[in-house]
Design a protein around this motif. Sequence first.
Motif, PDB file in Angstrom:
ATOM      1  N   ALA A   1      -5.485 -22.370 -10.157  1.00 50.30           N
ATOM      2  CA  ALA A   1      -4.855 -23.509 -10.839  1.00 50.30           C
ATOM      3  C   ALA A   1      -5.392 -24.833 -10.317  1.00 50.30           C
ATOM      4  O   ALA A   1      -5.660 -25.754 -11.098  1.00 50.30           O
ATOM      5  CB  ALA A   1      -3.338 -23.450 -10.666  1.00 50.30           C
ATOM      6  N   ARG A   2      -5.548 -24.939  -9.002  1.00 54.21           N
ATOM      7  CA  ARG A   2      -6.071 -26.190  -8.435  1.00 54.21           C
ATOM      8  C   ARG A   2      -7.511 -26.447  -8.892  1.00 54.21           C
ATOM      9  O   ARG A   2      -7.930 -27.594  -9.044  1.00 54.21           O
ATOM     10  CB  ARG A   2      -5.989 -26.146  -6.907  1.00 54.21           C
ATOM     11  CG  ARG A   2      -4.598 -26.450  -6.357  1.00 54.21           C
ATOM     12  CD  ARG A   2      -4.635 -26.634  -4.849  1.00 54.21           C
ATOM     13  NE  ARG A   2      -4.900 -25.389  -4.160  1.00 54.21           N
ATOM     14  CZ  ARG A   2      -3.965 -24.527  -3.764  1.00 54.21           C
ATOM     15  NH1 ARG A   2      -2.687 -24.798  -4.010  1.00 54.21           N
ATOM     16  NH2 ARG A   2      -4.288 -23.423  -3.131  1.00 54.21           N
ATOM     17  N   ARG A   3      -8.255 -25.364  -9.145  1.00 55.68           N
ATOM     18  CA  ARG A   3      -9.657 -25.504  -9.531  1.00 55.68           C
ATOM     19  C   ARG A   3      -9.818 -25.887 -10.991  1.00 55.68           C
ATOM     20  O   ARG A   3     -10.649 -26.738 -11.337  1.00 55.68           O
ATOM     21  CB  ARG A   3     -10.406 -24.193  -9.230  1.00 55.68           C
ATOM     22  CG  ARG A   3     -11.896 -24.256  -9.482  1.00 55.68           C
ATOM     23  CD  ARG A   3     -12.617 -23.087  -8.830  1.00 55.68           C
ATOM     24  NE  ARG A   3     -12.132 -21.797  -9.280  1.00 55.68           N
ATOM     25  CZ  ARG A   3     -12.546 -21.188 -10.405  1.00 55.68           C
ATOM     26  NH1 ARG A   3     -13.443 -21.785 -11.173  1.00 55.68           N
ATOM     27  NH2 ARG A   3     -12.087 -20.005 -10.732  1.00 55.68           N
ATOM     28  N   VAL A   4      -9.014 -25.271 -11.880  1.00 61.58           N
ATOM     29  CA  VAL A   4      -9.236 -25.506 -13.318  1.00 61.58           C
ATOM     30  C   VAL A   4      -8.026 -26.096 -14.047  1.00 61.58           C
ATOM     31  O   VAL A   4      -8.178 -26.602 -15.163  1.00 61.58           O
ATOM     32  CB  VAL A   4      -9.653 -24.192 -14.025  1.00 61.58           C
ATOM     33  CG1 VAL A   4     -10.889 -23.605 -13.381  1.00 61.58           C
ATOM     34  CG2 VAL A   4      -8.508 -23.176 -14.032  1.00 61.58           C
ATOM     35  N   GLY A   5      -6.839 -26.032 -13.439  1.00 55.63           N
ATOM     36  CA  GLY A   5      -5.626 -26.499 -14.122  1.00 55.63           C
ATOM     37  C   GLY A   5      -5.675 -27.949 -14.578  1.00 55.63           C
ATOM     38  O   GLY A   5      -5.399 -28.255 -15.743  1.00 55.63           O
ATOM     39  N   PRO A   6      -6.031 -28.897 -13.663  1.00 56.90           N
ATOM     40  CA  PRO A   6      -6.093 -30.303 -14.091  1.00 56.90           C
ATOM     41  C   PRO A   6      -7.096 -30.532 -15.219  1.00 56.90           C
ATOM     42  O   PRO A   6      -6.858 -31.348 -16.113  1.00 56.90           O
ATOM     43  CB  PRO A   6      -6.508 -31.033 -12.806  1.00 56.90           C
ATOM     44  CG  PRO A   6      -6.018 -30.164 -11.692  1.00 56.90           C
ATOM     45  CD  PRO A   6      -6.216 -28.768 -12.207  1.00 56.90           C
ATOM     46  N   ALA A   7      -8.218 -29.814 -15.195  1.00 58.76           N
ATOM     47  CA  ALA A   7      -9.220 -29.964 -16.263  1.00 58.76           C
ATOM     48  C   ALA A   7      -8.656 -29.473 -17.591  1.00 58.76           C
ATOM     49  O   ALA A   7      -8.866 -30.097 -18.645  1.00 58.76           O
ATOM     50  CB  ALA A   7     -10.491 -29.186 -15.906  1.00 58.76           C
ATOM     51  N   ILE A   8      -7.928 -28.362 -17.575  1.00 57.76           N
ATOM     52  CA  ILE A   8      -7.296 -27.855 -18.795  1.00 57.76           C
ATOM     53  C   ILE A   8      -6.259 -28.858 -19.297  1.00 57.76           C
ATOM     54  O   ILE A   8      -6.188 -29.151 -20.497  1.00 57.76           O
ATOM     55  CB  ILE A   8      -6.655 -26.473 -18.533  1.00 57.76           C
ATOM     56  CG1 ILE A   8      -7.754 -25.427 -18.308  1.00 57.76           C
ATOM     57  CG2 ILE A   8      -5.749 -26.070 -19.690  1.00 57.76           C
ATOM     58  CD1 ILE A   8      -7.230 -24.058 -17.886  1.00 57.76           C
ATOM     59  N   MET A   9      -5.488 -29.428 -18.375  1.00 56.02           N
ATOM     60  CA  MET A   9      -4.476 -30.419 -18.753  1.00 56.02           C
ATOM     61  C   MET A   9      -5.122 -31.657 -19.372  1.00 56.02           C
ATOM     62  O   MET A   9      -4.575 -32.262 -20.301  1.00 56.02           O
ATOM     63  CB  MET A   9      -3.658 -30.799 -17.511  1.00 56.02           C
ATOM     64  CG  MET A   9      -2.624 -31.891 -17.735  1.00 56.02           C
ATOM     65  SD  MET A   9      -1.298 -31.428 -18.880  1.00 56.02           S
ATOM     66  CE  MET A   9      -0.414 -30.235 -17.890  1.00 56.02           C
ATOM     67  N   ASP A  10      -6.296 -32.017 -18.874  1.00 55.78           N
ATOM     68  CA  ASP A  10      -6.980 -33.214 -19.368  1.00 55.78           C
ATOM     69  C   ASP A  10      -7.865 -32.951 -20.577  1.00 55.78           C
ATOM     70  O   ASP A  10      -8.584 -33.849 -21.030  1.00 55.78           O
ATOM     71  CB  ASP A  10      -7.817 -33.838 -18.239  1.00 55.78           C
ATOM     72  CG  ASP A  10      -6.950 -34.455 -17.155  1.00 55.78           C
ATOM     73  OD1 ASP A  10      -5.781 -34.768 -17.453  1.00 55.78           O
ATOM     74  OD2 ASP A  10      -7.428 -34.619 -16.022  1.00 55.78           O
ATOM     75  N   GLY A  11      -7.853 -31.723 -21.075  1.00 53.84           N
ATOM     76  CA  GLY A  11      -8.629 -31.405 -22.267  1.00 53.84           C
ATOM     77  C   GLY A  11     -10.114 -31.303 -22.036  1.00 53.84           C
ATOM     78  O   GLY A  11     -10.918 -31.459 -22.956  1.00 53.84           O
TER      79      GLY A  11
END
Length: 648
Positions: free
Chosen positions: A306-316
């Motif tokens: 989640a720390r690796r890809v979660g923010p990127a998914i949240m930011d589109g």
Amino acid sequence: MQTTFPRLLLQHAQARPQAPALREKVYGIWQTLCWGDLAQLVRHLACGLAEAGLRRGDHLVVVGENRPRLYAAMLAAQSLGAVPVPLYQDAASTEYVFPINNAEVAFAIVEDQEQVDKLLELRTPCPQIARIWYDDPRGLRHYDEPGLAALDALIAAGSAWDRAHPGFFDQEVQAGRPEDVAAMFFTSGTTGNPKGVVHTHFTLLDRANAGKSFDKLTADEEVLAYMPLAWIGQNIFSYAQWLACGYVVNCPESAATVMIDLKEIGPTYYFAPPRVFEGLLTSVTIRMEDASRIKRWMYQAAMALARRVGPAIMDGQPVATLDRLKYALGNLCVYGPLRNTLGFSRVRVAYTAGEAIGPDLFTFYRSIGINLKQLYGSTETAVFVCLQPDHEARADTVGVPIEGVEIRLADSGEVLVKSPGLLKEYYKNPAATAEVLTADGWYHTGDAGFIDSGGHLKIIDRAKDVGRLMDGPNDGAMFAPKYVENKLKFFPHIKEAVAFGDKREKVCAFINIDFEAVGNWAERRNLPYAGYTDLAAKPEVLQLVRECVEKVNADLAHDTLLAGSQISRFLILHKELDADDGELTRTRKVRRGAIGDKYKVLVDALYGGRNEQFIETAVKFEDGRSGSVSATLKIVDAKVFPTLRKAA
């Protein structure tokens, strides 16, 4: 927006009288008040207050937790052209003296016996208090004080007045103008007496609507109202935007049930200072440390992804297909249940403000699918100055200027704001008003900051608090105490910090441990303790905090401007800093000057090279008793690092 709060209420009541406006949890059951019934309640309260003598321009004190009938009381006062003045319900009675006398308050509506007792104590220093009405009658049956009555009696009297004067209420509401004063909020008073910040219907509703447009808020939102009514943030999110949008505001049963009520309501729009998000994450961390080995492994593996890809998914942003599939599995097994446990399963927009939030904390919430963002504002700006767009949320900025806002930087680095939401004035304080408002409409925020290349505002510290080190190896280096304190508070084991260093040769700090987090840490290591003072003095705890301090120092060493602000020495205070002891404001901001004066012997010991210092401090307990806490505090030296990056 060319309207007033009471007019918005009547519009909602006419357009959808049966739609829910407010909910309150009573004895474990949620009770709903619809817009039509709320309008009728406000009508009767306003008529009762008018019969009692409240007139246009008068002030009405409101004290208590978030309660539907206290919200209605504020609307009732505004319907008459009077001005509600919410005060902090957890403040000592002596803290009410200045606001009540400054605003010449004669009428008060309060929640319960505790608040009644505090106001009755003030009848000598505040003799003008003539009438006090209470919402909750428990414990007040045998009170026989002149001018004291139940809110039910006021409502009954108002109902009779309304029948006798059928056009009165509507005429009063129509007489109100957007430029009329709508409310007054007293500042924390970190230095000297608090100031009454005067806001009009226009200023509050303009900013409420700017925030509404920015985040596309609708009448379908659900909000949990649990912060103090006296705080402008609570008023904007749960009062001004409530009436601007027409969504539902939910009032918890008590402070102790907030987390349970949060899960039951599942708000879609949420606001909290960083300390609330820190507390939620601390509780999650403690529970996971006590979980089985398999659950701990699953949680750690899922959170690493989640720390690796979660923010990127949240930011589109684009993410590899395999990582998306793994994240979807993690959402099913870990992130979704975790959001549900926190009460955030339906959150569409969540904001934090008031203090800086740690990058790790910020990333944690966004990585598990919670749209946590930061905003910037103050009491004087009706909160909304800068907000973070959905796909531009970052831990190190406070967002971009929103509709109607202009920002410029003074030569000193201070942030200046021009906005339709600026205060009208500080009440009865033209000198203070002139200090913050320029003739051409710019407001001096008192914050030092800058605009980055992406147009986002970054705040460094309070401009008046930014100092310089002197006479040591870092002579002339910038010292930003709040910046340093916030970095320390990013660690779950540190609750509060106070940094000293202006005009000194090095930086030293007082630290409060987080009793729950460190207590759990100690118990898992079979480390016995007998309360906060004992736990704070343990050598193992001193080493734990030392590691946190040195991590902050290592981070500061990468910052050319603030590398000199590394902490050379620290101590862990023998008691938690407390607003009742004059060490914090009611919004939990440290009173750095007051703390420095109160604990001068400790400051002198830090800078005098001592290894320990005895201290005895008078304290006030929650039940009102006074006592003292004493201890011999160990003073710890921390490693400082050379500057690792030079200016270009």
